[in-house]
Design a protein around this motif. Sequence first.
Motif, PDB file in Angstrom:
ATOM      1  N   SER A  74       0.837  -1.199   0.000  1.00 53.54           N
ATOM      2  CA  SER A  74       0.000   0.000   0.000  1.00 53.54           C
ATOM      3  C   SER A  74       0.866   1.240   0.000  1.00 53.54           C
ATOM      4  O   SER A  74       0.513   2.277  -0.572  1.00 53.54           O
ATOM      5  N   THR A  75       2.032   1.168   0.637  1.00 52.84           N
ATOM      6  CA  THR A  75       2.951   2.311   0.666  1.00 52.84           C
ATOM      7  C   THR A  75       3.570   2.550  -0.707  1.00 52.84           C
ATOM      8  O   THR A  75       3.903   3.679  -1.066  1.00 52.84           O
ATOM      9  N   VAL A  76       3.716   1.484  -1.469  1.00 54.04           N
ATOM     10  CA  VAL A  76       4.353   1.583  -2.782  1.00 54.04           C
ATOM     11  C   VAL A  76       3.488   2.360  -3.772  1.00 54.04           C
ATOM     12  O   VAL A  76       3.985   2.912  -4.759  1.00 54.04           O
ATOM     13  N   ILE A 135       2.241   5.170  -3.831  1.00 59.24           N
ATOM     14  CA  ILE A 135       2.531   6.589  -4.068  1.00 59.24           C
ATOM     15  C   ILE A 135       3.823   6.784  -4.855  1.00 59.24           C
ATOM     16  O   ILE A 135       4.185   7.902  -5.184  1.00 59.24           O
ATOM     17  N   ALA A 136       4.529   5.692  -5.168  1.00 59.57           N
ATOM     18  CA  ALA A 136       5.820   5.800  -5.837  1.00 59.57           C
ATOM     19  C   ALA A 136       5.649   6.079  -7.327  1.00 59.57           C
ATOM     20  O   ALA A 136       4.709   5.616  -7.973  1.00 59.57           O
ATOM     21  N   ASP A 137       6.595   6.836  -7.879  1.00 64.48           N
ATOM     22  CA  ASP A 137       6.643   7.039  -9.327  1.00 64.48           C
ATOM     23  C   ASP A 137       7.234   5.825 -10.030  1.00 64.48           C
ATOM     24  O   ASP A 137       6.962   5.579 -11.210  1.00 64.48           O
ATOM     25  N   ARG A 138       8.032   5.078  -9.271  1.00 68.36           N
ATOM     26  CA  ARG A 138       8.818   4.011  -9.883  1.00 68.36           C
ATOM     27  C   ARG A 138       9.061   2.923  -8.850  1.00 68.36           C
ATOM     28  O   ARG A 138       9.283   3.216  -7.671  1.00 68.36           O
ATOM     29  N   VAL A 139       9.007   1.679  -9.284  1.00 67.19           N
ATOM     30  CA  VAL A 139       9.236   0.539  -8.392  1.00 67.19           C
ATOM     31  C   VAL A 139      10.435  -0.255  -8.900  1.00 67.19           C
ATOM     32  O   VAL A 139      10.514  -0.577 -10.099  1.00 67.19           O
ATOM     33  N   LEU A 140      11.354  -0.550  -7.982  1.00 70.92           N
ATOM     34  CA  LEU A 140      12.483  -1.425  -8.293  1.00 70.92           C
ATOM     35  C   LEU A 140      12.296  -2.729  -7.532  1.00 70.92           C
ATOM     36  O   LEU A 140      12.188  -2.723  -6.299  1.00 70.92           O
TER      37      LEU A 140
END
Length: 602
Positions: free
Chosen positions: A558-560, A562-567
């Motif tokens: 759920s925190t992810v 808001i990310a622009d990008r995921v690694l």
Amino acid sequence: MSVHGVSGEDRDDYTKEESREIRLRSRRLLLQLVRPHVRRITWTMVLVVISAGAGVVGPAIIAYGVDTALPAILDDQDWLPLWGATIAYVVSAVAAGVLMYVYTVSSARISQAVLFSLRRRLFDHTQRLSLEFHEQYTSGRIIARQTSDLESIRDLLDQGLNELVRGILFMAFTGVAMVLLDPISGLVLGIALVPAIILTRWFQVRSTVLFRETRTTSARMIVYFVETMTGIRAVKAFRTERRNDDEFGDRVEDYRVANHRVISIFGVYEPGIVALGATSIAAIVLLGGIRVIDGTLEVGVLLATALYARQFFQPIQGVAMFFNGYQSASAALEKISGVLEEQPTVPEPGEPAVLVHAKGRLDFDEVRFAYATGGDVLPALDLHIPAGQTVALVGTTGAGKTTLAKLLARFYDPSDGAVRLDGVDLRDLANDDLRRAVVMVTQEAYLFSGTVAENIALGKPDATRAEIEAAARAVGAHEFVSALPDGYDTDVNKRGGRVSSGQRQLLSFARAFLADPAVLILDEATASLDIPSERLVQEALQTLLADRTAIIIAHRLSTVAIADRVLVMEHGRVIEDDAPDALIAAGGRFADLHRAWRESLV
């Protein structure tokens, strides 16, 4: 020379070369500590010599009074020698007492000044050592260096050294006085000194072993107690009280047995010294009495030699105890000097680059990293993050996410390659500039003793109350802080004991946001938050991270969002890199993690 296994571990298996280096290191430290006080030390030694001399002349004055002053009264009614002897005796006694007070106070000032310098130096140096040192050198041993080890040195400086110097001088002056008054009595005392030295040597050797055993068993007992109290939640959760009682009882019993052995050798040594002293007095009085009857020895001299013999053996026990204190203090100084010899593995550059206003662009150029205890955690990482981008790191435990964050915060330096901020290698940045530019919030939301406001302002001590409250509002902490007994002036007490773990985490967020870094790292920082608090923080994050670079490490996907990008990381490598929605649509590893997370919410 600083060997991390030598200074960092309490070992007994040193090589000869290591032992020699440790002794030299300790002596260098001792010289550095006492060098500023050489003049006061010299003055104190002069006082000790004069004091010991004044304390020894008493029996000689009594001999003069008996053998010269009293006959002068009886024969010539001349009271002057007796008054002279009386005045001289009183003056010498008063002088000895006053000088003893003066040198005791002077030596105490020296020892306290040395300890003050050593405490500050140890604390300052330990703070500056890199995280690698603190992760390998347990906190219990660091505490021991600052407490029990320094107390051992204090005991030696405050008491042991005084007893040694004054005791040796007192015995030497007493022996000389006896030989000058009556060589035969001096010879008797010298003969009695031989078994006293042998007994003292036996006591010194045996007590060194036994005192080391008491320190070892005491340390084991304290360590177990600290570990149990530190992990009291686990103790309560798994009901291990009875097992812990038995284990602690065994350690207490070992400590009791060790102390009993020490008391046993005291039971041999102290009566032995007393017996030698009594035998010497008896022999001196017997031989002296015979010579008094023969007229070859005066009564006053016999009385003085008996008094000298009585006081001669008194300092021996103190001298013997000094060597035990010396062993303890020497070992403590070796351990402390070892810590002070440690050098940061993340040193500050000699000529740091200037980075006044960081924008937040991050580059990992062919970064390889391995901890000292294992293989590569990051085999070869190339990663480029534009300024202002929010990046989420996901992956299984041990994938290298936290290691990446530690490199970015410069808790460690890469084994190879470079981590750059705005094109500048982090190794070329001054620590102050780096700390202003990069802030890391971990899962452990540590609060220091003090008020809520002081804890929030940790990264910006000059912040106004309005700025502190604005930061708290931004992360949703203002409401619960206002409800505390004294609001922002509430003392959080020991380790934040007045607030819940979720509230502590919110305060750590407020602390980070108030610092206003260019790069913000969140390492599982929302793990302690409940769902409403997490949503509130996510809303705050979307606003507050808009103009800064953010690295978010989270298992809660759920925190992810808001990310622009995921690694997505596996074994130190980035195996997927894209926007969250794109990765979900691609059906890869992140999609599997996201699907599993969604199913866990049902």
